[in-house]
Design an enzyme around this catalytic site. Structure first.
Site, PDB file in Angstrom:
ATOM      1  N   TYR A   1      74.994  82.187 -17.821  1.00 10.28           N
ATOM      2  CA  TYR A   1      73.573  82.017 -17.358  1.00 10.28           C
ATOM      3  C   TYR A   1      72.822  80.749 -17.133  1.00 10.28           C
ATOM      4  O   TYR A   1      72.276  80.382 -16.391  1.00 10.28           O
ATOM      5  CB  TYR A   1      72.871  82.759 -18.449  1.00 10.28           C
ATOM      6  CG  TYR A   1      71.442  82.787 -18.289  1.00 10.28           C
ATOM      7  CD1 TYR A   1      70.581  83.257 -17.407  1.00 10.28           C
ATOM      8  CD2 TYR A   1      70.496  81.933 -19.294  1.00 10.28           C
ATOM      9  CE1 TYR A   1      69.160  83.153 -17.282  1.00 10.28           C
ATOM     10  CE2 TYR A   1      69.160  81.859 -19.280  1.00 10.28           C
ATOM     11  CZ  TYR A   1      68.550  82.312 -18.161  1.00 10.28           C
ATOM     12  OH  TYR A   1      67.080  82.195 -18.104  1.00 10.28           O
TER      13      TYR A   1
ATOM     14  N   CYS B   1      68.054  72.175 -23.390  1.00  8.65           N
ATOM     15  CA  CYS B   1      67.550  70.861 -22.613  1.00  8.65           C
ATOM     16  C   CYS B   1      68.349  70.380 -21.712  1.00  8.65           C
ATOM     17  O   CYS B   1      69.580  70.351 -21.856  1.00  8.65           O
ATOM     18  CB  CYS B   1      67.147  70.131 -23.727  1.00  8.65           C
ATOM     19  SG  CYS B   1      65.890  70.364 -25.011  1.00  8.65           S
TER      20      CYS B   1
ATOM     21  N   GLY C   1      65.154  73.324 -18.649  1.00  6.26           N
ATOM     22  CA  GLY C   1      63.842  73.155 -19.603  1.00  6.26           C
ATOM     23  C   GLY C   1      62.748  72.756 -19.028  1.00  6.26           C
ATOM     24  O   GLY C   1      62.684  71.647 -18.246  1.00  6.26           O
TER      25      GLY C   1
ATOM     26  N   ASN D   1      70.251  67.732 -26.656  1.00  4.11           N
ATOM     27  CA  ASN D   1      70.255  68.927 -26.179  1.00  4.11           C
ATOM     28  C   ASN D   1      70.959  69.434 -27.170  1.00  4.11           C
ATOM     29  O   ASN D   1      72.351  69.037 -27.625  1.00  4.11           O
ATOM     30  CB  ASN D   1      71.100  68.851 -24.740  1.00  4.11           C
ATOM     31  CG  ASN D   1      71.330  70.414 -24.281  1.00  4.11           C
ATOM     32  OD1 ASN D   1      72.394  70.311 -23.390  1.00  4.11           O
ATOM     33  ND2 ASN D   1      70.819  71.130 -24.910  1.00  4.11           N
ATOM     34  N   GLY D   2      70.464  70.648 -27.980  1.00  4.12           N
ATOM     35  CA  GLY D   2      71.425  71.495 -28.746  1.00  4.12           C
ATOM     36  C   GLY D   2      70.617  71.458 -29.928  1.00  4.12           C
ATOM     37  O   GLY D   2      69.253  71.014 -29.904  1.00  4.12           O
TER      38      GLY D   2
END
Ligand code: SF4
Length: 483
Positions: free
Chosen positions: A253, A5, A32, A106-107
């Site tokens: 990536y 995210c 996201g 995020n995570g």
């Protein structure tokens, strides 16, 4: 592969920050695309707007003009844990304390179930692990005087990956878990001697798009509080000291190429991955091309190092959403066809080196190779700028089960055959780290199985782990399997 995210936060007294937050989230859209949201405070009232869809779909001029205030956090979401629906959209808001608080995460936590039991949340009532964190914080009031003391109480019992932005009605907070799995950086609005505001963001481009200057990365294990006095680091009584382990796949990536992580520009590290791959697994070919978009920098590096000309062999439809739902193999293959189209004149009759960032199920590579052969490619040598993906991620990247990860049960030779490549080679983990060239530690669990934290692994471990397979394998292509 679904990404992590994106989180963003800004504190800028005297400014209306909703538009800055929109621009910051827009720069983090790649992390996201399922939902987007922001919480804005004018010092008294916290207002939250969130919905399913892209940032530009959720927010327009009319929505933004109604969001008054100098303090905001924002979030772009992919559902790596929990449901992909409105209930999972963030920021999460809890009306406690003076005016409540909001949180963006995020995570992925790895002890969500235990934490949910602790706060008495029933399994059906949990939308996401971020919900559980919000509930833990909310339940620590009124013993906690404010959000910073609540965080100092709650953070030590969280396990797994969390880069958080939070806000009360008056202050902005940023947190990174002790391993620092996911990135988070601090930026400044205005000159150093007269700052006009402070910004938190998952990636550095979200700072530059709003005219903020990069100050530093939030350190793993750091809790930073931002108010009229600027940023202050608060002590967190973490249960144990650990070595930082930034997700290495951010470099290969996830992150934007113009992001800086561990002080390195991601694009340049990807070029070096390609160059080292060319040394490690050379191929005789007429042209090097990348699979758009994250395979392109590594392809440029491969071309530079090998002396083989670089060329564009595929065009990507820029208007296709990354959130396209493709549940089955055939749908996923169709999605690749909609997204990528070959440049026939550039390809026909040529021996190609095709560089991509990773192989998960192999759907993209199989479709791409088939496409290139139909367009007349004489040979296709596939080179991958990350090692074989054999283990699922528990820290915020949505990966399929063992069964679906192509590298789990296949040797490199078998994979080359399945994908229809004349040869296949992966960069080694050592060369990947050398290409990044940073001193900080990395999580590389999806490539090595070395998880930094306890995780609930499925009973079946990857079979191919026992094999010491060659990193490169050549397969003589008689016929293209499955064509
Ligand atoms: S398991 Fe892989 S994708 Fe997940 S955090 Fe670690 S390196 Fe990143």
């Amino acid at each position: 592969m679904k990404e992590a995210c994106g989180v963003f936060g800004v504190y800028a007294p005297g400014k209306r920050v909703a538009n800055l937050t929109f621009d910051g989230l827009f720069a983090l859209q790649h992390r996201g695309q399922e939902s987007a949201g922001m919480a804005v405070s004018d010092g008294d009232t916290v207002t939250v707007v969130k919905d399913m869809g892209l940032v530009a779909t959720v927010f327009d001029e009319r929505t933004l003009s109604g969001l008054q205030g100098h303090l905001a956090i924002g979030h772009t979401r992919y559902s790596t844990h929990g449901s992909s629906d409105w209930a999972g959209a963030q920021p999460v808001y809890r009306p406690v304390g003076r005016a409540g608080f909001a949180l963006g995460h995020n995570g992925n936590l790895t002890n969500t179930r235990a934490l949910a039991e602790k706060v008495g949340m029933l399994p059906g009532s949990i939308a996401t692990d971020s919900d559980v964190v919000a509930e833990l914080l909310a339940q620590s009031f009124p013993e906690s005087e404010d959000l910073s003391t609540a965080l100092q109480l709650v953070l030590p019992i969280l396990e797994g990956a969390f880069s958080l932005v939070l806000m009360s009605s008056e202050r902005l907070f940023g947190v990174r878990d002790p391993y620092g799995f996911r990135p988070l950086c601090l930026g400044r609005l205005g000159p150093a001697d007269a700052p006009e505001g402070w910004v938190l963001a998952s990636e550095t481009p979200a700072l530059s798009v709003i005219g903020a200057t990069f100050v530093r990365e939030i350190a793993p294990g750091e809790l930073v509080v931002i108010d009229a006095d600027g940023p202050t680091s608060l002590e967190v009584p973490w249960l144990r000291e650990v070595t930082p382990r930034l997700c290495i796949f951010e470099f290969a990536y996830i992150a934007r190429p113009d992001s800086r992580l561990y002080g390195r520009e991601v694009h340049e590290t990807r070029c070096r991955m390609g160059a080292l791959l060319a040394e490690q697994a050379p191929a005789e070919a007429d042209m090097v091309m990348g699979v758009p978009e994250s395979g392109v920098p590594a392809a440029e590096g491969f071309a530079r190092a090998s002396g083989i000309p670089y060329g564009q062999g595929l065009v990507k439809n820029r208007y296709i959403g990354r959130s396209f739902i493709a549940p089955g193999q055939q749908e996923r293959a169709d999605a690749v066809r909609r997204k990528l189209n070959p440049l026939t004149d550039a390809i026909a009759g040529k021996r190609l080196v095709v560089v991509d960032d990773s192989i998960v199920r192999g759907t993209t590579q199989r479709s791409v190779i088939r496409m290139l052969r139909e367009a007349g490619a004489a040979e296709v040598h596939l080179r991958i700028s990350s090692p074989p993906w054999r283990w699922p991620c528990f820290y915020g990247i949505d990966t399929p089960s063992y069964e679906e990860l192509l590298a789990t049960d296949h040797t490199v030779e078998e994979m080359a055959e399945i994908l229809g490549a004349d040869s296949l080679a992966y960069i080694s983990i050592e060369n990947l780290k050398e290409a990044i060239g940073a001193d900080g530690g990395f999580c590389d669990a999806c490539f090595t199985g070395d998880y930094p934290t306890p995780v609930a692994l499925a009973a079946r471990a990857p079979v191919s782990l026992g094999r010491t397979e060659p990193v490169a394998a050549r397969v003589h292509q008689a016929a293209l399997p499955g064509v």
